[in-house]
Design an enzyme around this catalytic site. Sequence first.
Site, short mmCIF file in Angstrom:
data_model
loop_
_atom_site.label_atom_id
_atom_site.label_comp_id
_atom_site.label_asym_id
_atom_site.label_seq_id
_atom_site.Cartn_x
_atom_site.Cartn_y
_atom_site.Cartn_z
N ASP A 52 0.74 -1.17 -0.04
CA ASP A 52 0.42 0.12 0.21
C ASP A 52 0.77 1.17 -0.18
OD1 ASP A 52 -1.88 2.13 0.89
OD2 ASP A 52 -3.25 0.28 0.72
N SER A 101 -7.16 4.33 -1.31
CA SER A 101 -7.32 3.05 -1.23
C SER A 101 -8.45 1.74 -1.35
CB SER A 101 -6.52 2.36 -0.39
OG SER A 101 -5.36 3.01 0.24
N HIS A 152 -9.14 -3.03 6.97
CA HIS A 152 -9.71 -1.64 6.41
C HIS A 152 -9.04 -1.65 4.52
CE1 HIS A 152 -6.34 1.14 5.35
NE2 HIS A 152 -6.77 2.14 7.23
N THR A 154 -7.90 -2.50 2.18
CA THR A 154 -7.11 -3.11 1.14
C THR A 154 -7.83 -4.88 1.61
OG1 THR A 154 -5.22 -2.10 0.01
CG2 THR A 154 -5.44 -3.84 -0.38
N GLU A 274 -0.55 -8.00 2.13
CA GLU A 274 -0.58 -6.76 2.23
C GLU A 274 0.56 -5.65 3.35
OE1 GLU A 274 -3.52 -2.49 1.95
OE2 GLU A 274 -3.19 -3.97 3.90
N ASP A 279 1.89 3.30 2.81
CA ASP A 279 1.22 3.65 2.79
C ASP A 279 1.08 4.77 3.95
OD1 ASP A 279 -0.89 5.59 1.18
OD2 ASP A 279 -1.72 4.38 3.27
N HIS A 283 2.41 9.09 4.48
CA HIS A 283 0.87 9.81 5.18
C HIS A 283 1.63 10.19 6.28
CE1 HIS A 283 -2.85 9.28 2.21
NE2 HIS A 283 -2.53 7.80 2.96
N HIS A 322 -0.89 2.74 -5.06
CA HIS A 322 -0.90 3.76 -5.47
C HIS A 322 0.18 4.24 -4.43
CE1 HIS A 322 -2.08 4.27 -1.00
NE2 HIS A 322 -3.22 3.98 -1.66
N HIS A 414 -1.73 11.56 -1.43
CA HIS A 414 -2.00 10.14 -2.76
C HIS A 414 -1.74 11.12 -4.00
CE1 HIS A 414 -4.58 7.11 -1.07
NE2 HIS A 414 -3.23 7.11 0.02
#
Length: 488
Positions: A52, A101, A152, A154, A274, A279, A283, A322, A414
């Site tokens: 992610d 996501s 979450h 994904t 995952e 990710d 962030h 992404h 993103h």
Amino acid sequence: MIKQFVRTSILSCASIAVLAGCGITESAHQPANHNRAQLQGVPKNIIMVVADGMGPAYTTAYRNYVDDPTTPNIEPVVFDDILVGNASTYPAQVSGYVTDSAAAATALASGVKSYNGAIGVDVNKQPVNSVMYYAKSKSMRTGLAVTSQIVHATPASYIAHNESRKNYNEIADDFFDVRVNGEFVADVMLGGGTSYFEREDRDILAQFIDAGYEYADSYNRLASVPAGSNVLGLFAPVALPAVLDDKRKNRLKYLTKNAIKHLENDNGFFLLVEASQVDWAGHANDIASAMAEMHDLAITMEYLRDYVEANPDTLVVLTADHSTGGLTIGANGDYRWSPEHLKSLSASVMTIALEMANEENPGEFVAAKLGLSLTEQELATLNSISNQDDKTRLSAVKTFLDTKTNTGWTTGGHTGVDVEVFAFGAGYQSFMGQIDNTDIAKKIFSFIDKKQPAKIAFPSKKVSTNIELTSDEDDDELCDFKEDWRCN
């Protein structure tokens, strides 16, 4: 509710289009014992790995991060050995060019573009079938292993159907309520999220236990579960700790290895893995956690490469949903990146920032946790922020590391860039070249479709590239997802 559609679903996926191969020669980096038939054949086992937020800058940064500076060249890493192409990531047109996501996971899971926030539904908020659901219909064992909460975006998109990724409790309900010919979609579920499964209004955890699932609430307990079991492993109230704070520094590899132990069978398996918190580091613009999470992913991929060497009928695909944060290697016009300052952290930046306020010598405490020798001026700077609020301290420590390493970021969100696609094992050539994220699901559907006829409770209504979900209840008693944003 949308789950009412799913419980009485009719499978209609009699045929799935097979996309043409790229005609590219075999990679020199693919495992040596794979002959051409195996590489181009139908895999028995399929492992889908989503990193992610992992844009192309992350893999380059990781290569530099683990480089041996005593050698003249930068050594390749596992990602270099398995790179086969790129994928576009844009969501459905209603959400523009930059995906979240949920929309990306829905695309990767189902081959259907949707709006940002969608979990396993299309732009009309109608449920779509996932490759995990389809694999289960073909009597494959199925599972997931993630470092976020398992509800979450994904992992949820491979099992649940909801108009909003934020509806965690309803998504958790779907993990139990959505069935494939009476069976649960996933046989093995490993990650975080106890608070969503053990609630006052509904104890889904107890329901899974009563349904025969082994439950593990610690890494050590997971190790003792007999091989081949159905397992629900929840190791944190929400997400797992950041890998820098976790007692297991190889947690993703550990979860992946244990998931495979329970999924292996004569009919094959589908596993979603995952690396969720790459990710989250992006962030937060936290370069230290970003590289640590990338390392957790890298050792997992090395394990999977060894697994495919021993099990060449297995396909492994890795991509990102992404890119996050707009990471840049070098910043402020300075042609330099210094990852050596990131190699000795003994805690995450978040933990360091929170704990430094309680220390008598906060600068020295931070230096020790970073594993760095700091100048008197740097120590004084860190001491000066110790009495600030948590957010200010966190920002200051991250900025300190960005300055030391000369790391840049363009956003806390993103970006819309294409992401890399990696693959190896049986059929890996199908993922070569420039593709779209939906193509990944379509190719996996195609592989699953070739295994053997699906066991379907009801006859198909039509040929489709996805599952048409219908209900035996009156339509006006159900939630209309074309009109209603939320359904209770």
